[in-house]
Scaffold this active site. Structure first.
Site, PDB file in Angstrom:
ATOM      1  N   ASP A 189      65.954  50.810  72.608  1.00  0.00           N
ATOM      2  CA  ASP A 189      65.463  51.957  72.252  1.00  0.00           C
ATOM      3  C   ASP A 189      65.372  52.247  71.039  1.00  0.00           C
ATOM      4  O   ASP A 189      65.704  51.867  69.574  1.00  0.00           O
ATOM      5  CB  ASP A 189      66.677  52.445  72.319  1.00  0.00           C
ATOM      6  CG  ASP A 189      65.935  55.064  72.051  1.00  0.00           C
ATOM      7  OD1 ASP A 189      65.373  54.384  71.394  1.00  0.00           O
ATOM      8  OD2 ASP A 189      67.308  55.692  72.619  1.00  0.00           O
ATOM      9  N   HIS A 194      67.460  56.610  65.043  1.00  0.00           N
ATOM     10  CA  HIS A 194      68.367  55.906  64.818  1.00  0.00           C
ATOM     11  C   HIS A 194      69.000  54.799  64.044  1.00  0.00           C
ATOM     12  O   HIS A 194      69.626  53.967  64.261  1.00  0.00           O
ATOM     13  CB  HIS A 194      69.007  55.005  66.488  1.00  0.00           C
ATOM     14  CG  HIS A 194      69.448  56.143  66.938  1.00  0.00           C
ATOM     15  ND1 HIS A 194      70.151  57.312  67.125  1.00  0.00           N
ATOM     16  CD2 HIS A 194      67.895  56.897  68.856  1.00  0.00           C
ATOM     17  CE1 HIS A 194      69.654  57.825  68.422  1.00  0.00           C
ATOM     18  NE2 HIS A 194      68.531  57.662  68.717  1.00  0.00           N
ATOM     19  N   ILE A 209      72.238  58.427  63.260  1.00  0.00           N
ATOM     20  CA  ILE A 209      73.070  58.968  64.430  1.00  0.00           C
ATOM     21  C   ILE A 209      73.042  58.104  64.928  1.00  0.00           C
ATOM     22  O   ILE A 209      71.714  56.655  65.592  1.00  0.00           O
ATOM     23  CB  ILE A 209      73.100  60.414  65.405  1.00  0.00           C
ATOM     24  CG1 ILE A 209      71.972  60.489  66.245  1.00  0.00           C
ATOM     25  CG2 ILE A 209      73.174  61.422  64.185  1.00  0.00           C
ATOM     26  CD1 ILE A 209      71.330  61.117  67.006  1.00  0.00           C
ATOM     27  N   GLY A 212      73.109  57.742  71.832  1.00  0.00           N
ATOM     28  CA  GLY A 212      74.078  58.460  73.191  1.00  0.00           C
ATOM     29  C   GLY A 212      74.722  57.254  73.652  1.00  0.00           C
ATOM     30  O   GLY A 212      75.609  57.411  74.572  1.00  0.00           O
TER      31      GLY A 212
END
Length: 288
Positions: A189, A194, A209, A212
């Protein structure tokens, strides 16, 4: 162009071949914190981080062979969606048998649900993996597309799984490394949200962040190690809703309630007054 639900739901399934090796599993496990909080040579951690007797955390299937990007949700006919307004709303995995540490499979994906929430559309992409021995896993990925509602489709059910009104049977505090997102993204990802501070600020965050699905993996590992004796093969399914953001360097607070073959779980940020991270989280497992 608005969403055309008839065209999208009628699109035929798409199949692609995927493959993974032990090193992919090992990298994924490091990406969800394996070996970080006990001695690296602790036997309980080596089953995630050393190829001898390697087991596979079931959440690995979200990145196996290229991960959920293989589902091709946004290239289906009838879907013209602004990717900048898309959120990963939830994830469910069902294991038909333990995932091998290396393997090849055929991944078949289709749009299993499309719901009109008024101000948003919710898509359910279903991906089913099978190898020469039969079905391996099924993944349902919930995609929340802001501003894409109003196309006249069904609203769909609203399911919530609130934890019991009692103290949890287990509670764990998991310190998450400051570089966890940088490590996890190596499993596939590459979203700059991120990693890139400038990109994160454009998205409204002071700092990048955590993915998830990384918090999803950390939480599932915590459940396996806390309740299932560290035996990842006992997991039958794991469903969760992504309820809020989590930042690398924070401490993840995982609470678990025992309901027999079903475990109810919540994950919050201990650093931000229990701000929700994962909600409606249910893990089912094979009992001993």
């Amino acid at each position: 162009m608005p969403i055309d639900p008839a065209a999208a739901l009628a699109a035929p399934p798409r199949s692609t071949d995927i493959a993974w090796e032990q090193k992919d599993v090992l990298l994924y496990h490091l990406g969800v914190g394996a070996g970080a909080h006990r001695p690296a040579t602790d036997p309980d951690e080596l089953r995630y981080t050393y190829e001898k007797d390697l087991q596979v955390l079931p959440s690995f299937v979200t990145v196996a062979g290229g991960g959920l990007a293989k589902a091709g949700a946004f290239t289906l006919p009838g879907l013209d969606i602004d990717l900048a307004r898309v959120l990963h709303g939830g994830q469910r995995i069902d294991l038909h048998r333990p995932v091998p540490a290396s393997g090849r499979a055929t991944l078949t994906s289709r749009l299993a649900g499309l719901y009109d929430k008024g101000k948003a559309a919710v898509l359910i992409m279903r991906s089913e993996a099978a190898d020469a021995d039969g079905p391996l896993w099924t993944c349902d990925t919930e995609i929340y597309a802001r501003g894409e509602g109003g196309f006249g489709g069904e609203r769909g059910a609203s399911t919530r799984t609130a934890p019991p009104e009692r103290a949890p049977d287990w509670q764990r505090e998991i310190p998450v490394r400051h570089d966890q997102a940088l490590l996890y993204r190596l499993s596939g990802d590459w979203n700059p949200l991120h990693a890139d501070p400038d990109f994160a600020k454009l998205a409204g965050f002071d700092t990048p962040i955590l993915h998830g699905l990384c918090t999803y993996g950390i939480t599932l590992k915590t459940v396996v190690d806390t309740v299932l004796g560290g035996d990842a093969d006992r997991v039958l399914s794991c469903a969760a809703r992504f309820a809020g953001v989590f930042f690398p360097g924070e401490t993840l607070r995982v609470r678990i309630w025992d309901e027999g073959a079903r475990l109810l779980v919540s994950a919050t940020s201990a650093d931000r007054a229990d701000a929700p991270v994962l909600a409606d989280t249910v893990v089912t497992h094979r009992q001993q």
